[in-house]
Design an enzyme around this catalytic site. Structure first.
Site, PDB file in Angstrom:
ATOM      1  N   LYS A 105       0.849  -1.200   0.000  1.00  0.00           N
ATOM      2  CA  LYS A 105       0.000   0.000   0.000  1.00  0.00           C
ATOM      3  C   LYS A 105       0.881   1.244   0.000  1.00  0.00           C
ATOM      4  CE  LYS A 105      -4.425  -0.095   2.274  1.00  0.00           C
ATOM      5  NZ  LYS A 105      -5.134  -0.133   3.560  1.00  0.00           N
TER       6      LYS A 105
HETATM    7  O1  G3P Z   1      -9.696   0.343   3.975  1.00  0.00           O
HETATM    8  C1  G3P Z   1      -9.529   1.601   4.482  1.00  0.00           C
HETATM    9  C2  G3P Z   1     -10.002   1.690   5.852  1.00  0.00           C
HETATM   10  O2  G3P Z   1      -9.218   0.940   6.691  1.00  0.00           O
HETATM   11  C3  G3P Z   1     -10.240   3.046   6.341  1.00  0.00           C
HETATM   12  O3  G3P Z   1     -11.459   2.978   6.924  1.00  0.00           O
HETATM   13  O4  G3P Z   1     -13.221   3.539   8.470  1.00  0.00           O
HETATM   14  O5  G3P Z   1     -10.888   4.368   8.874  1.00  0.00           O
HETATM   15  O6  G3P Z   1     -12.258   5.297   7.034  1.00  0.00           O
HETATM   16  P1  G3P Z   1     -11.988   4.123   7.892  1.00  0.00           P
END
Ligand code: G3P
Length: 285
Positions: A105
């Site tokens: 990533k």
């Molecule tokens: O896949 C990306 C994720 O881990 C971020 O999610 O909920 O932190 O926006 P969030």
């Protein structure tokens, strides 16, 4: 059971990987297609005093054993004010040796894409913290020249639009997924796979399936809700209704420019990189 998208779990806990894989298999699917991780999710589970990088490595090794045929995203990490593209490439080269099915990533920034342009010839990548169609145009062009086919296989390239974080700001995050898919499909080359990320609810999953997003990564809690509901799939005339969220219109963007000429800036990308670094630092100290 069939889904038009590959199904990944977004998390930092191998126990969730195992459970999601088991649930999918019980439902008649071949099992979990992959796993995404990030520094925040790893930090959440890290015991105090642990060596952070070793913990990250051990975690993805456990995940890799559970889903040897899936891909597992491993993120590069560093102080956003000093992290160079060379350092990202060097981290990528190290992390890709951790497991046989890793995918690296890199952030959706100028430096991240400088690193991507080099590393996509050596290994698979997942461009993270994507929030705009224009950023996705840059990702497309920066990774166009992949390594030649090796044993009939190319290194995969994913782009991860973070839909939930746009929703949080009152914008219809799923529009970015729809717009990128439309743009990529119009151009006719499918070398970048669209991975719907930052999923917060079942309608996100349903619309991503309806759009045939290549991949959807789902936090375990939302996955469980979807599974408990019988892995609902959207009908042909599915309407993704999000009152209160501002639509993000599709833009005509040609994919034949130098990638550095596209506007790569998005506030949420910068905020996201800083947040990942802060969360990671909490365990490094
Ligand atoms: O896949 C990306 C994720 O881990 C971020 O999610 O909920 O932190 O926006 P969030």
């Amino acid at each position: 059971m069939y889904f038009p998208s590959r199904i990944f779990i977004d998390g930092g806990d191998p126990a969730e990987t195992k459970e999601a894989d088991t649930i999918l298999k019980k439902g008649g699917y071949h099992g979990l297609d992959g796993q995404t991780t990030n520094p925040t999710l790893i930090a959440k589970r890290a015991p105090s005093g642990v060596k952070a990088l070793d913990f990250y490595k051990d975690t993805v090794r456990e995940m890799s054993k559970i889903i040897p045929n899936g891909t597992i995203s491993i993120q590069v990490i560093g102080d956003p004010s000093t992290l160079t593209s060379e350092e990202m490439v060097s981290q990528a080269r190290d992390r890709i040796t951790w497991i046989p099915n890793g995918i690296i990533k890199l952030p959706c920034t100028q430096k991240g894409l400088d690193a991507a342009e080099i590393f996509c010839k050596e290994g698979p990548i997942n461009i993270t913290l994507n929030f705009s169609q224009e950023q996705a145009a840059a990702v497309y062009v920066a990774t166009l020249r992949l390594a030649p086919l090796a044993q009939g296989k190319r290194n995969e390239v994913y782009i991860s639009p973070f839909v939930g974080r746009l929703d949080d700001k009152g914008e219809k995050g799923m529009d970015v997924v729809a717009n990128i898919l439309e743009m990529y499909r119009a151009f006719g080359d499918s070398h970048v796979k669209v991975l719907t990320a930052s999923v917060r609810n079942v309608p996100h999953i349903l619309y991503a399936l309806w759009l045939k997003s290549d991949i959807i990564t789902i936090p375990f809690k939302v996955f469980k809700e979807w599974a408990d509901g019988g892995f609902l799939q959207p009908p042909k005339d599915y309407l993704y209704d999000t009152p209160g969220l501002t639509e993000i219109p599709y833009r005509e963007i040609n994919l034949d420019q130098d990638w550095k000429s596209y506007d790569l800036h998005h506030d949420l990308t910068d905020v996201g990189i800083q947040r990942f670094w802060d969360d990671w630092n909490a365990i490094v100290k």
